[in-house]
Write a protein that holds these residues in place. Structure first.
Motif, short mmCIF file in Angstrom:
data_model
loop_
_atom_site.label_atom_id
_atom_site.label_comp_id
_atom_site.label_asym_id
_atom_site.label_seq_id
_atom_site.Cartn_x
_atom_site.Cartn_y
_atom_site.Cartn_z
N GLY A 157 83.73 99.44 -75.19
CA GLY A 157 84.69 100.22 -74.38
C GLY A 157 84.32 100.72 -72.85
N LYS A 158 83.29 100.39 -72.52
CA LYS A 158 82.97 101.03 -71.00
C LYS A 158 83.47 99.97 -69.95
CE LYS A 158 78.99 101.83 -68.00
NZ LYS A 158 79.06 103.17 -67.71
N SER A 159 84.24 100.48 -69.07
CA SER A 159 84.89 99.60 -68.37
C SER A 159 84.15 98.87 -67.35
CB SER A 159 85.99 100.51 -67.53
OG SER A 159 86.69 99.62 -66.72
N VAL A 160 84.52 97.57 -67.06
CA VAL A 160 83.44 96.50 -66.31
C VAL A 160 84.05 96.90 -64.81
CG1 VAL A 160 82.58 94.40 -65.71
CG2 VAL A 160 83.34 95.07 -68.01
N THR A 161 83.21 97.53 -64.03
CA THR A 161 83.69 97.91 -62.65
C THR A 161 82.80 97.20 -61.59
OG1 THR A 161 82.43 99.84 -62.57
CG2 THR A 161 84.40 100.29 -62.85
N LYS A 162 81.65 96.52 -61.89
CA LYS A 162 80.74 95.69 -61.08
C LYS A 162 80.19 94.50 -61.86
CE LYS A 162 76.62 96.76 -58.21
NZ LYS A 162 75.52 97.59 -58.35
N ALA A 163 80.03 93.46 -61.23
CA ALA A 163 79.63 92.27 -61.89
C ALA A 163 79.22 91.32 -60.63
CB ALA A 163 80.54 91.53 -62.80
N LEU A 164 78.43 90.44 -60.91
CA LEU A 164 78.27 89.24 -59.80
C LEU A 164 79.50 88.48 -59.72
CD1 LEU A 164 74.72 87.68 -60.62
CD2 LEU A 164 75.45 89.44 -59.11
N PRO A 165 79.84 88.11 -58.57
CA PRO A 165 81.20 87.30 -58.43
C PRO A 165 80.89 85.91 -59.37
CG PRO A 165 79.87 87.14 -56.59
CD PRO A 165 79.19 88.10 -57.13
N ILE A 166 82.23 85.44 -59.85
CA ILE A 166 82.07 84.49 -60.87
C ILE A 166 83.33 83.38 -60.41
CG2 ILE A 166 83.02 83.96 -63.28
CD1 ILE A 166 82.79 87.30 -63.62
N GLY A 167 82.98 82.24 -60.61
CA GLY A 167 83.50 80.89 -60.44
C GLY A 167 83.80 80.34 -61.67
N THR A 168 84.77 79.74 -61.99
CA THR A 168 84.94 78.85 -63.12
C THR A 168 85.75 77.32 -62.89
OG1 THR A 168 87.42 79.08 -63.69
CG2 THR A 168 85.96 81.03 -64.11
N ILE A 169 85.03 76.47 -63.64
CA ILE A 169 85.55 75.07 -63.76
C ILE A 169 86.26 74.94 -65.24
CG2 ILE A 169 85.25 72.80 -63.25
CD1 ILE A 169 83.00 73.67 -61.24
N LEU A 170 87.41 75.01 -65.31
CA LEU A 170 88.06 75.07 -66.83
C LEU A 170 87.98 73.53 -67.35
CD1 LEU A 170 89.12 76.97 -68.66
CD2 LEU A 170 91.45 76.40 -67.64
N THR A 171 87.66 73.41 -68.48
CA THR A 171 87.61 72.23 -69.48
C THR A 171 88.60 71.99 -70.44
OG1 THR A 171 85.95 72.76 -70.65
CG2 THR A 171 85.53 71.61 -68.60
N ILE A 172 89.43 73.51 -70.66
CA ILE A 172 90.02 73.55 -71.81
C ILE A 172 91.41 74.47 -71.59
CG2 ILE A 172 88.73 74.80 -73.33
CD1 ILE A 172 89.85 73.46 -75.78
N SER A 173 92.36 74.13 -71.91
CA SER A 173 93.71 75.11 -71.91
C SER A 173 93.67 75.95 -73.05
CB SER A 173 94.92 74.22 -71.65
OG SER A 173 94.74 73.64 -70.52
N ALA A 174 93.35 77.27 -73.05
CA ALA A 174 93.13 77.96 -74.18
C ALA A 174 93.11 79.39 -74.02
CB ALA A 174 92.14 77.38 -75.06
N ALA A 175 91.71 79.74 -73.56
CA ALA A 175 91.64 81.37 -73.79
C ALA A 175 92.27 82.03 -72.37
CB ALA A 175 90.32 81.51 -73.60
N GLY A 176 92.54 81.60 -71.47
CA GLY A 176 93.06 82.11 -70.07
C GLY A 176 92.30 83.06 -69.41
N SER A 177 90.79 82.80 -69.72
CA SER A 177 89.96 83.53 -69.30
C SER A 177 89.70 83.32 -67.63
CB SER A 177 88.50 83.41 -69.86
OG SER A 177 87.49 84.54 -69.61
N GLU A 178 90.10 82.35 -67.36
CA GLU A 178 90.05 81.74 -65.87
C GLU A 178 90.94 82.59 -65.06
OE1 GLU A 178 91.37 80.28 -68.39
OE2 GLU A 178 93.27 79.50 -67.79
#
Lengths: 404, 404
Positions: free
Chosen positions: B137-158
């Motif tokens: 439940g803790k909100s994520v306010t800080k993270a390393l920058p993330i890049g994605t190369i998507l291989t399946i259309s599904a989760a939408g996490s991209e």
């Protein structure tokens, strides 16, 4: 072009694209009172507040915005006087003011004209040359950060990388584009649109629909996802339009139209496909010369453009008629369905108070040849306009004649 | 609550919201070969490449990505081994690796599991405590920058601010969310999905549809714009699904599904409305215990959830049936239309190879009470799940029983 499984080169399939819409959208009641908070969040210390005139002052909106900036300790200068079809003169004035006052953030309080004027100022203030260069094709890569407080659902400039300005030297109305034109934040409070007169609301709705049509008519094939999104947004505004023109206090209907207006033009439903935009070019001549409302001009132009170009893809026009206007598909003769769709559009725009011909805009037949020429050749253009169909000067003139 | 023109307090109207989706989306053929360019653009100097296993290596994708990083002079370390329903163990390993190697950018090469695992690592690497705090439940306010190369259309996490991880200490499957989880860039090349087996493609399509249903079923009224966008995206994947499960090489159909999958979950069609998400919670118990594919689990859960909860808003279920499944409206008895829509959904998912009951997932009746309890009370939950209908433990158990 794309080498598909059937081992044939197919043209016109979905194109590679970039979609980047980093604007921080704040939507809902009373959010304009937090303008100062958002200016601070996006680094503004010395703000130019840019606006039109009367209503923003009379409604107390401008005072609320200033109060919010003061509460955050943010200094500001102001420049009012933006008119519909915003002019280059005020842009030059704004640029000078920004330089003189060391402005580092431009806050637009108003509709598309005010936002577009703010974008021009934001780019011009950090550019050594004439800001008009951007409106002659130079990409906008650098500008002061821009915030917007939207007062009418229409232009979509609150989420777009675009701006349209009329150059008073020749009355050319031209557009500029570039990533730096995406606002840092945009505050969308539907309640601010509740005081608008019905005609202006209807002009805004027409502009939103036109932005969707410009994307819908494409030579790119098999782009179901963007077709369906465009259709969904059209269905939304068609349903909500009579509710807001009858009663502008309908918050819910205004809210649906406001989000649809942003989605219609931030390009999430236009990616990967050829777009048209000839109707906007044809309309810009009208509003540049007769100073008519851009939405009213589009209501006259678009049915004529559709009528003239329908033959290039009857099935696409039939699809729009069936999916959006609920027309019956005439499987023996889809052209009948396509025509029924255009007729439904004309009726709809008439029903919300839009004009339908030159007379309704105060436009004159004798200007047709000049407008057609300027649309195709004016200010650096090279003879054709439009992506769905490439129109030449004679085509544009013929389309104007359909509006008589 | 909102004071409307009729001078009554109305509840459940469109809520104020923030929409912020700053991800730089690069869509189309061969775009993964520019991964290095985009890592550099977003400031990465030392990259963790995170991925699953076999296919990314066998297809040569991983090599292409490494080549692209090397060409830009970007240093990297790598961590493979992400499994579907990604586990906390590998996240801890990734966090340790990032710290040891001074990683400043996490590049996910894979599907939703890989991206979600990458997000957890990116947040954990710059956090002093246990990364699991964010999944409680803790909100994520800080993270390393993330890049994605998507291989399946599904989760939408991209394109989403979300991540779901299974904690191996108790097998809790939980989600975390926060702005810092929106990827800096995402590369979406539909051609990368052409090598997927039909079952995985169908699981992905099911997940996309589930993300849309979770938003569609709401207690918020008069949200036409988001209703219509959701319906448009559903119509898209329903049309394209048989084309890709029959022939995964259909680039155009894969492309439409890929953009729909992103739009389904970056929340542009979920703004301002209560969302449900009970079906995801109910499914997470199944995939946590039986390690079934998340999409397959959703295909079993959702029709049961709909059947159980239909009575709470028959007209909304009828609207979905008419607009999306083309069912006839039964004006005398809309419940018949609502039921027809659920039946159409079951048939559709069966037609693309999805399971329809516990047996198809390898799930067991004797686990129902335990799963219902964990869904409602496990790991910090307080007794109910779902926004459209608040479900208690006994409701969840009854829904599981409908899947037998």
């Amino acid at each position: 072009m794309f080498w598909d499984i059937t081992h044939q080169w197919k043209e016109n399939l979905m194109e590679n694209f970039v979609f980047y819409s980093p604007t921080y959208f704040v939507f809902g009641k009373e959010e304009e009172t937090r303008a100062g908070h958002y200016v601070k969040r996006f680094g503004g210390k010395k703000v130019l507040i840019h606006y039109g005139g009367g209503s923003v002052i009379r409604s107390g909106l401008l005072d609320r915005v200033k109060l919010s900036l003061k509460a955050e300790g943010i200094d500001f200068v102001e420049l009012g006087g933006v008119k519909p079809n915003p002019r280059s003169g005020l842009v030059y004035e704004g640029i000078e003011l920004c330089r003189k006052e060391n402005v580092d953030f431009v806050l637009a309080v108003g509709g598309g004209s005010t936002i577009d004027s703010s974008k021009a100022i934001a780019a011009g203030a950090v550019y050594d040359g004439d800001f008009w260069d951007f409106y002659q094709g130079k990409s906008v890569t650098k500008a002061l950060p821009i915030g917007t407080i939207l007062t009418i659902s229409a232009a979509g400039s609150e989420g777009s990388p675009d701006s349209v300005i009329t150059n008073e030297d020749g009355m050319y109305k031209r557009g500029a584009t570039g990533e730096a034109f995406r606002p840092a934040f945009s505050i969308l409070n539907p309640a601010l649109t509740q005081t608008l007169p019905p005609f202006q609301i209807a002009c805004g709705i027409t502009d939103i629909m036109a932005h969707l049509f410009e994307r819908y008519f494409t030579t790119t094939i098999e782009v179901e996802v963007t077709d369906r999104m465009i259709e969904g947004l059209l269905l939304t505004v068609i349903k909500e339009a009579p509710r807001v023109t009858e009663d502008s206090n309908n918050y819910q209907a205004q809210a649906n139209i406001m989000w649809a207006g942003m989605m219609a033009h931030n390009n999430s439903c236009g990616v990967g496909r050829v777009q048209d935009w000839a109707s906007h070019d044809i309309e810009h001549e009208l509003s540049a010369i007769y100073d008519c409302a851009h939405g009213a001009g589009l209501a006259v132009v678009f049915p004529a453009w559709m009528q003239y170009n329908m033959k290039h893809d009857i099935n696409r026009f039939a699809q729009l008629a069936v999916r959006v206007w609920g027309c019956e598909m005439d499987f023996m003769n889809p052209e009948n369905t396509a025509k029924a769709g255009i007729a439904a559009l004309r009726s709809f725009w008439t029903s919300i108070g839009m004009p339908s011909d030159f007379a309704g805009l105060g436009a004159k037949e004798e200007d047709i040849e000049k407008m057609a020429h300027t649309a195709c050749y004016g200010d650096g253009r090279t003879g054709t306009i439009g992506g769905f169909v490439k129109l030449e000067e004679k085509d544009v003139a013929a389309i104007y004649r359909l509006m008589l």
